[in-house]
Design a protein around this motif. Structure first.
Motif, PDB file in Angstrom:
ATOM      1  N   ASN A 145       1.665  10.173   7.225  1.00 10.29           N
ATOM      2  CA  ASN A 145       0.379  10.244   7.923  1.00 10.29           C
ATOM      3  C   ASN A 145      -0.151   8.847   8.231  1.00 10.29           C
ATOM      4  OD1 ASN A 145       0.652  12.962   7.478  1.00 10.29           O
ATOM      5  ND2 ASN A 145      -0.823  13.043   5.806  1.00 10.29           N
ATOM      6  N   ALA A 146      -0.001   7.933   7.269  1.00 10.99           N
ATOM      7  CA  ALA A 146      -0.452   6.559   7.472  1.00 10.99           C
ATOM      8  C   ALA A 146       0.355   5.889   8.584  1.00 10.99           C
ATOM      9  CB  ALA A 146      -0.332   5.766   6.173  1.00 10.99           C
ATOM     10  N   GLU A 147       1.673   6.132   8.614  1.00 10.48           N
ATOM     11  CA  GLU A 147       2.513   5.544   9.661  1.00 10.48           C
ATOM     12  C   GLU A 147       2.119   6.059  11.033  1.00 10.48           C
ATOM     13  OE1 GLU A 147       6.682   5.955   8.921  1.00 10.48           O
ATOM     14  OE2 GLU A 147       6.560   4.953   6.981  1.00 10.48           O
ATOM     15  N   GLU A 148       1.836   7.364  11.128  1.00 12.12           N
ATOM     16  CA  GLU A 148       1.440   7.934  12.415  1.00 12.12           C
ATOM     17  C   GLU A 148       0.112   7.342  12.879  1.00 12.12           C
ATOM     18  OE1 GLU A 148       0.459  12.212  14.546  1.00 12.12           O
ATOM     19  OE2 GLU A 148       0.841  12.151  12.387  1.00 12.12           O
ATOM     20  N   ALA A 149      -0.848   7.227  11.970  1.00  8.30           N
ATOM     21  CA  ALA A 149      -2.150   6.651  12.320  1.00  8.30           C
ATOM     22  C   ALA A 149      -1.990   5.201  12.765  1.00  8.30           C
ATOM     23  CB  ALA A 149      -3.096   6.733  11.123  1.00  8.30           C
ATOM     24  N   ALA A 150      -1.156   4.440  12.048  1.00  7.03           N
ATOM     25  CA  ALA A 150      -0.957   3.027  12.392  1.00  7.03           C
ATOM     26  C   ALA A 150      -0.314   2.889  13.771  1.00  7.03           C
ATOM     27  CB  ALA A 150      -0.097   2.350  11.336  1.00  7.03           C
ATOM     28  N   SER A 151       0.690   3.712  14.062  1.00 10.22           N
ATOM     29  CA  SER A 151       1.378   3.580  15.350  1.00 10.22           C
ATOM     30  C   SER A 151       0.490   4.041  16.503  1.00 10.22           C
ATOM     31  CB  SER A 151       2.685   4.363  15.346  1.00 10.22           C
ATOM     32  OG  SER A 151       2.421   5.741  15.229  1.00 10.22           O
ATOM     33  N   LYS A 152      -0.326   5.065  16.281  1.00 10.70           N
ATOM     34  CA  LYS A 152      -1.156   5.594  17.368  1.00 10.70           C
ATOM     35  C   LYS A 152      -2.393   4.727  17.645  1.00 10.70           C
ATOM     36  CE  LYS A 152       0.694   9.771  18.450  1.00 10.70           C
ATOM     37  NZ  LYS A 152       1.190  10.476  17.312  1.00 10.70           N
ATOM     38  N   LEU A 153      -2.963   4.115  16.599  1.00  8.83           N
ATOM     39  CA  LEU A 153      -4.238   3.419  16.757  1.00  8.83           C
ATOM     40  C   LEU A 153      -4.131   1.897  16.797  1.00  8.83           C
ATOM     41  CD1 LEU A 153      -6.465   5.554  14.362  1.00  8.83           C
ATOM     42  CD2 LEU A 153      -6.311   5.692  16.840  1.00  8.83           C
ATOM     43  N   HIS A 154      -2.935   1.336  16.551  1.00  6.99           N
ATOM     44  CA  HIS A 154      -2.777  -0.130  16.537  1.00  6.99           C
ATOM     45  C   HIS A 154      -3.147  -0.718  17.891  1.00  6.99           C
ATOM     46  CE1 HIS A 154      -1.315  -4.027  15.503  1.00  6.99           C
ATOM     47  NE2 HIS A 154      -0.381  -4.007  16.421  1.00  6.99           N
ATOM     48  N   ARG A 155      -4.042  -1.701  17.891  1.00  7.35           N
ATOM     49  CA  ARG A 155      -4.522  -2.418  19.077  1.00  7.35           C
ATOM     50  C   ARG A 155      -5.304  -1.541  20.048  1.00  7.35           C
ATOM     51  NH1 ARG A 155      -1.925  -7.734  19.918  1.00  7.35           N
ATOM     52  NH2 ARG A 155      -2.869  -7.615  21.951  1.00  7.35           N
ATOM     53  N   ILE A 156      -5.637  -0.311  19.677  1.00  3.50           N
ATOM     54  CA  ILE A 156      -6.445   0.546  20.557  1.00  3.50           C
ATOM     55  C   ILE A 156      -7.749   0.928  19.883  1.00  3.50           C
ATOM     56  CG2 ILE A 156      -6.492   2.667  21.904  1.00  3.50           C
ATOM     57  CD1 ILE A 156      -3.535   2.814  21.730  1.00  3.50           C
ATOM     58  N   LEU A 157      -7.729   1.047  18.561  1.00  2.05           N
ATOM     59  CA  LEU A 157      -8.874   1.579  17.833  1.00  2.05           C
ATOM     60  C   LEU A 157     -10.124   0.743  18.066  1.00  2.05           C
ATOM     61  CD1 LEU A 157     -10.007   3.546  15.696  1.00  2.05           C
ATOM     62  CD2 LEU A 157      -9.289   1.912  13.969  1.00  2.05           C
ATOM     63  N   SER A 158     -11.206   1.419  18.445  1.00  6.79           N
ATOM     64  CA  SER A 158     -12.498   0.744  18.539  1.00  6.79           C
ATOM     65  C   SER A 158     -13.559   1.653  17.934  1.00  6.79           C
ATOM     66  CB  SER A 158     -12.834   0.385  19.985  1.00  6.79           C
ATOM     67  OG  SER A 158     -12.934   1.549  20.765  1.00  6.79           O
ATOM     68  N   LEU A 159     -14.435   1.044  17.153  1.00  6.20           N
ATOM     69  CA  LEU A 159     -15.530   1.760  16.515  1.00  6.20           C
ATOM     70  C   LEU A 159     -16.843   1.122  16.945  1.00  6.20           C
ATOM     71  CD1 LEU A 159     -14.020   2.069  12.935  1.00  6.20           C
ATOM     72  CD2 LEU A 159     -14.420   3.934  14.509  1.00  6.20           C
ATOM     73  N   LYS A 160     -17.782   1.949  17.360  1.00 10.10           N
ATOM     74  CA  LYS A 160     -19.096   1.483  17.841  1.00 10.10           C
ATOM     75  C   LYS A 160     -18.931   0.455  18.959  1.00 10.10           C
ATOM     76  CE  LYS A 160     -21.710   3.378  14.447  1.00 10.10           C
ATOM     77  NZ  LYS A 160     -23.035   3.846  14.307  1.00 10.10           N
ATOM     78  N   GLY A 161     -17.935   0.671  19.828  1.00  7.54           N
ATOM     79  CA  GLY A 161     -17.748  -0.191  20.992  1.00  7.54           C
ATOM     80  C   GLY A 161     -17.061  -1.509  20.714  1.00  7.54           C
ATOM     81  N   LYS A 162     -16.578  -1.741  19.506  1.00  8.27           N
ATOM     82  CA  LYS A 162     -15.906  -3.016  19.194  1.00  8.27           C
ATOM     83  C   LYS A 162     -14.478  -2.742  18.762  1.00  8.27           C
ATOM     84  CE  LYS A 162     -16.362  -7.271  16.654  1.00  8.27           C
ATOM     85  NZ  LYS A 162     -16.444  -7.745  15.310  1.00  8.27           N
ATOM     86  N   ARG A 163     -13.538  -3.533  19.293  1.00  2.87           N
ATOM     87  CA  ARG A 163     -12.126  -3.395  18.942  1.00  2.87           C
ATOM     88  C   ARG A 163     -11.937  -3.733  17.477  1.00  2.87           C
ATOM     89  NH1 ARG A 163      -7.628  -4.676  22.216  1.00  2.87           N
ATOM     90  NH2 ARG A 163      -8.647  -3.447  23.795  1.00  2.87           N
ATOM     91  N   VAL A 164     -11.166  -2.899  16.789  1.00  2.25           N
ATOM     92  CA  VAL A 164     -10.947  -3.067  15.348  1.00  2.25           C
ATOM     93  C   VAL A 164      -9.515  -3.523  15.115  1.00  2.25           C
ATOM     94  CG1 VAL A 164     -10.881  -1.861  13.131  1.00  2.25           C
ATOM     95  CG2 VAL A 164     -12.634  -1.295  14.795  1.00  2.25           C
ATOM     96  N   ASN A 165      -9.351  -4.497  14.225  1.00  7.77           N
ATOM     97  CA  ASN A 165      -8.041  -5.006  13.861  1.00  7.77           C
ATOM     98  C   ASN A 165      -7.450  -4.087  12.798  1.00  7.77           C
ATOM     99  OD1 ASN A 165      -5.835  -6.598  13.496  1.00  7.77           O
ATOM    100  ND2 ASN A 165      -6.899  -8.136  12.260  1.00  7.77           N
ATOM    101  N   LEU A 166      -6.334  -3.431  13.128  1.00  9.93           N
ATOM    102  CA  LEU A 166      -5.711  -2.468  12.211  1.00  9.93           C
ATOM    103  C   LEU A 166      -4.398  -3.046  11.693  1.00  9.93           C
ATOM    104  CD1 LEU A 166      -5.729   0.664  11.296  1.00  9.93           C
ATOM    105  CD2 LEU A 166      -4.058   0.899  13.096  1.00  9.93           C
ATOM    106  N   MET A 167      -4.266  -3.126  10.371  1.00 15.75           N
ATOM    107  CA  MET A 167      -3.040  -3.629   9.752  1.00 15.75           C
ATOM    108  C   MET A 167      -2.735  -2.792   8.519  1.00 15.75           C
ATOM    109  SD  MET A 167      -3.367  -7.767   9.972  1.00 15.75           S
ATOM    110  CE  MET A 167      -4.784  -7.869   8.927  1.00 15.75           C
TER     111      MET A 167
END
Length: 183
Positions: A145-167
């Protein structure tokens, strides 16, 4: 993302991943002197062009016709290879790591906002918010589940309008050793 004004649609996630995040200063350099490359530049220091030999590389031997028709296109191959190599978040070797690190969060982001983004990937063991550092740690029950979340949201995830760094989170072995030493 919400709807954009004037009938515009949001950028494709793949294009958002490929976007350059830093300035590209090399484009401001002078072009290489074509006469110097042939060994025939007689202007010396007065030449406005750079006197360097171009490095070969995969982009050196291009054919305009191939580029035009999109077959055997080295530039497109380079872009796609870069997308595969750099834009994917490789999971760590240690299979026990199921934690994702979220950095650069807005101070107004709550645990519910983080949970809303990640619950679709599977059961979450814990979400630890660290407001002082503007970051959070999301721990999944299963590594898949963690791998799927990392691959789907890496460099795309944004919260409250700000890009979030996911590692990926780091292994917590040092905390276990410290607690064992204290007891």
């Amino acid at each position: 993302g919400g709807d954009l004004p004037y009938g515009k649609i949001a950028a494709h996630p793949m294009l958002q991943r490929l976007a350059r995040m830093t300035p590209y200063y090399k484009r401001n350099e002078a072009r290489i002197c074509s006469f110097y490359v042939k060994g025939a530049c007689n202007r010396g220091q007065d030449c406005p062009f750079r006197h360097e030999l171009p490095e070969g590389g995969e982009l050196a031997n291009q054919k305009l016709r191939d580029r035009f028709h999109g077959e055997n296109d080295p530039v497109a191959n380079k872009i796609l290879r870069r997308a595969d190599e750099e834009m994917t978040l490789l999971p760590p070797e240690d299979k026990s790591i199921t934690t994702l690190y979220l950095g650069g969060l807005e101070p107004t982001v709550k645990e519910k906002d983080v949970r809303d983004q990640f619950y679709v990937f599977g059961e979450i063991l814990s979400i630890r918010m660290v407001p002082r550092q503007c970051c959070a740690f999301v721990t999944f029950v299963k590594r898949d589940n963690a791998e799927e979340a990392a691959s789907k949201l890496h460099r795309i995830l944004s919260l409250k309008g700000k890009r979030v760094n996911l590692m990926w989170g780091r292994p917590q072995a040092n905390n276990q050793q410290a607690s064992a030493g204290a007891s």
